[in-house]
Design a protein around this motif. Structure first.
Motif, short mmCIF file in Angstrom:
data_model
loop_
_atom_site.label_atom_id
_atom_site.label_comp_id
_atom_site.label_asym_id
_atom_site.label_seq_id
_atom_site.Cartn_x
_atom_site.Cartn_y
_atom_site.Cartn_z
N ASN A 1 10.32 -3.58 -7.26
CA ASN A 1 11.68 -3.80 -7.80
C ASN A 1 11.66 -4.73 -8.99
O ASN A 1 12.42 -4.55 -9.94
N LEU A 2 10.77 -5.74 -8.93
CA LEU A 2 10.69 -6.69 -10.05
C LEU A 2 9.84 -6.15 -11.19
O LEU A 2 9.72 -6.79 -12.23
N GLN A 3 9.22 -4.99 -10.94
CA GLN A 3 8.33 -4.37 -11.95
C GLN A 3 7.22 -5.32 -12.42
O GLN A 3 6.92 -5.41 -13.62
N THR A 4 6.66 -6.07 -11.47
CA THR A 4 5.52 -6.94 -11.79
C THR A 4 4.27 -6.06 -11.99
O THR A 4 4.26 -4.90 -11.56
N PRO A 5 3.22 -6.59 -12.62
CA PRO A 5 1.98 -5.81 -12.77
C PRO A 5 1.47 -5.33 -11.40
O PRO A 5 1.06 -4.18 -11.26
N LEU A 6 1.52 -6.23 -10.40
CA LEU A 6 1.07 -5.83 -9.06
C LEU A 6 1.93 -4.68 -8.53
O LEU A 6 1.42 -3.70 -7.97
N GLY A 7 3.23 -4.79 -8.73
CA GLY A 7 4.15 -3.74 -8.27
C GLY A 7 3.87 -2.41 -8.94
O GLY A 7 3.85 -1.36 -8.30
N LYS A 8 3.63 -2.47 -10.25
CA LYS A 8 3.36 -1.22 -10.97
C LYS A 8 2.07 -0.57 -10.49
O LYS A 8 1.98 0.65 -10.35
N GLU A 9 1.06 -1.40 -10.22
CA GLU A 9 -0.20 -0.85 -9.73
C GLU A 9 0.01 -0.21 -8.35
O GLU A 9 -0.44 0.90 -8.08
N ALA A 10 0.72 -0.94 -7.50
CA ALA A 10 0.93 -0.46 -6.13
C ALA A 10 1.73 0.84 -6.11
O ALA A 10 1.45 1.75 -5.31
N GLN A 11 2.71 0.94 -6.98
CA GLN A 11 3.61 2.09 -6.93
C GLN A 11 2.86 3.41 -7.09
O GLN A 11 3.19 4.41 -6.44
N SER A 12 1.83 3.41 -7.93
CA SER A 12 1.12 4.67 -8.17
C SER A 12 0.45 5.16 -6.89
O SER A 12 0.34 6.37 -6.66
N PHE A 13 0.03 4.25 -6.03
CA PHE A 13 -0.56 4.66 -4.75
C PHE A 13 0.53 5.05 -3.76
O PHE A 13 0.43 6.05 -3.06
N MET A 14 1.56 4.23 -3.69
CA MET A 14 2.60 4.45 -2.68
C MET A 14 3.32 5.78 -2.90
O MET A 14 3.65 6.48 -1.95
N ASP A 15 3.55 6.13 -4.16
CA ASP A 15 4.24 7.39 -4.46
C ASP A 15 3.47 8.60 -3.96
O ASP A 15 4.05 9.65 -3.71
N LYS A 16 2.15 8.43 -3.83
CA LYS A 16 1.33 9.55 -3.35
C LYS A 16 1.08 9.46 -1.84
O LYS A 16 0.39 10.30 -1.28
N GLY A 17 1.58 8.41 -1.23
CA GLY A 17 1.36 8.25 0.21
C GLY A 17 -0.01 7.68 0.53
O GLY A 17 -0.48 7.76 1.67
N GLN A 18 -0.66 7.09 -0.48
CA GLN A 18 -1.99 6.51 -0.27
C GLN A 18 -1.91 5.01 -0.04
O GLN A 18 -0.98 4.36 -0.53
N LEU A 19 -2.92 4.47 0.62
CA LEU A 19 -2.96 3.03 0.81
C LEU A 19 -3.24 2.34 -0.52
O LEU A 19 -3.99 2.84 -1.35
N VAL A 20 -2.64 1.18 -0.69
CA VAL A 20 -2.88 0.31 -1.84
C VAL A 20 -4.23 -0.39 -1.60
O VAL A 20 -4.60 -0.63 -0.44
N PRO A 21 -4.99 -0.71 -2.66
CA PRO A 21 -6.31 -1.32 -2.44
C PRO A 21 -6.25 -2.59 -1.59
O PRO A 21 -5.32 -3.39 -1.69
N ASP A 22 -7.30 -2.77 -0.78
CA ASP A 22 -7.37 -3.90 0.15
C ASP A 22 -7.15 -5.25 -0.54
O ASP A 22 -6.41 -6.10 -0.02
N GLU A 23 -7.80 -5.47 -1.69
CA GLU A 23 -7.71 -6.79 -2.34
C GLU A 23 -6.25 -7.17 -2.61
O GLU A 23 -5.86 -8.34 -2.49
N VAL A 24 -5.46 -6.16 -2.98
CA VAL A 24 -4.06 -6.43 -3.33
C VAL A 24 -3.29 -6.93 -2.12
O VAL A 24 -2.63 -7.98 -2.17
N VAL A 25 -3.40 -6.21 -1.01
CA VAL A 25 -2.59 -6.60 0.15
C VAL A 25 -3.16 -7.85 0.84
O VAL A 25 -2.40 -8.68 1.34
N ILE A 26 -4.47 -8.00 0.83
CA ILE A 26 -5.06 -9.21 1.44
C ILE A 26 -4.60 -10.45 0.66
O ILE A 26 -4.23 -11.46 1.25
#
Ligand code: AP5
Ligand code: MG
Length: 191
Positions: free
Chosen positions: A41-66
């Motif tokens: 929602n805030l369109q942060t760099p992390l958010g933009k990276e995550a969105q590309s995975f989430m839109d496809k139903g894929q997990l976001v990379p481990d480093e990001v969520v950890i």
């Protein structure tokens, strides 16, 4: 500290039950899905990276969520306990969480795993997709991809906690209140 994992496939009711459990037990809710949607929602760099995975139903990379979970733990030093919702979702995440909690000398007490049939999961998510605006809910192919990711990468996380005898399966079908009572009963045995 009482730390618990609410586990289960997409649409199993983790978010719904978390809201009620944190109110009853005074725990801090940590949902990686919610944290990621906040970044989107805030369109942060992390958010933009995550969105590309989430839109496809894929997990976001481990480093990001950890990294997100590590920051959230640091930001809540006085929490009575944490309810992890949608995390850990891979073996690497489970290992990282154990290490983070070891520093706090506050391990996971129990993993409550919601058991819901695939047919019911798809029905619930398609229904929510009519109104939620979540880009990963309004397409049956993406919903199925989320379930495949769950089977391939996430289901095994329960085996990890099973080794420590920490997993309790809870029937995740029925009314929201019935399921809440089942979960509460398991927590009360351990609190
Ligand atoms: P996340 O946000 O975690 O979504 P999810 O796990 O795929 O599933 P939901 O949150 O949609 O379901 P839920 O189990 O919370 O059920 P809810 O209560 O909402 O993750 C989204 C994405 O983010 C992932 O695909 C991934 O890309 C990324 N991500 C997140 N965490 C990650 C991680 N750790 N690592 C890597 N990537 C990560 O209920 C669903 C619906 O059912 C609702 O409409 C609800 O009203 C309804 N419902 C609930 N209970 C009942 C009931 N008893 N009867 C009938 N309907 C019910
Ligand atoms: Mg959720």
């Amino acid at each position: 500290m009482f730390n618990l994992i609410l586990f289960g496939p997409p649409g199993s009711g983790k978010g719904t039950q978390s809201e009620k459990l944190i109110a009853k037990y005074g725990l801090k809710h940590l949902s990686t899905g919610d944290l990621l949607r906040y970044e989107i929602n805030l369109q942060t760099p992390l958010g933009k990276e995550a969105q590309s995975f989430m839109d496809k139903g894929q997990l976001v990379p481990d480093e990001v969520v950890i990294g997100m979970i590590s920051s959230a733990l640091d930001a809540n030093p006085n929490a009575k306990g944490f309810l992890f919702d949608g995390f850990p979702r891979t073996s690497a995440q489970a290992n990282a969480l154990d290490q983070l909690l070891e520093l706090k000398k506050a391990p996971i007490v129990v993993m409550l795993a919601l058991d819901v049939s695939e047919e019911e999961l798809i029905k619930r998510l398609l229904k929510r997709g009519e109104t939620s605006g979540r880009s990963d809910d309004n397409n049956e192919n993406v919903i199925r991809a989320r379930i495949v990711e769950y089977k391939n990468k996430t289901a095994m996380v329960a085996d990890y906690y099973r080794k420590f005898d920490k997993v309790v399966m809870v029937k995740g079908e029925g009314t929201v209140n019935e399921i809440f009572d089942r979960l509460s009963e398991e927590i009360d045995k351990r609190a």
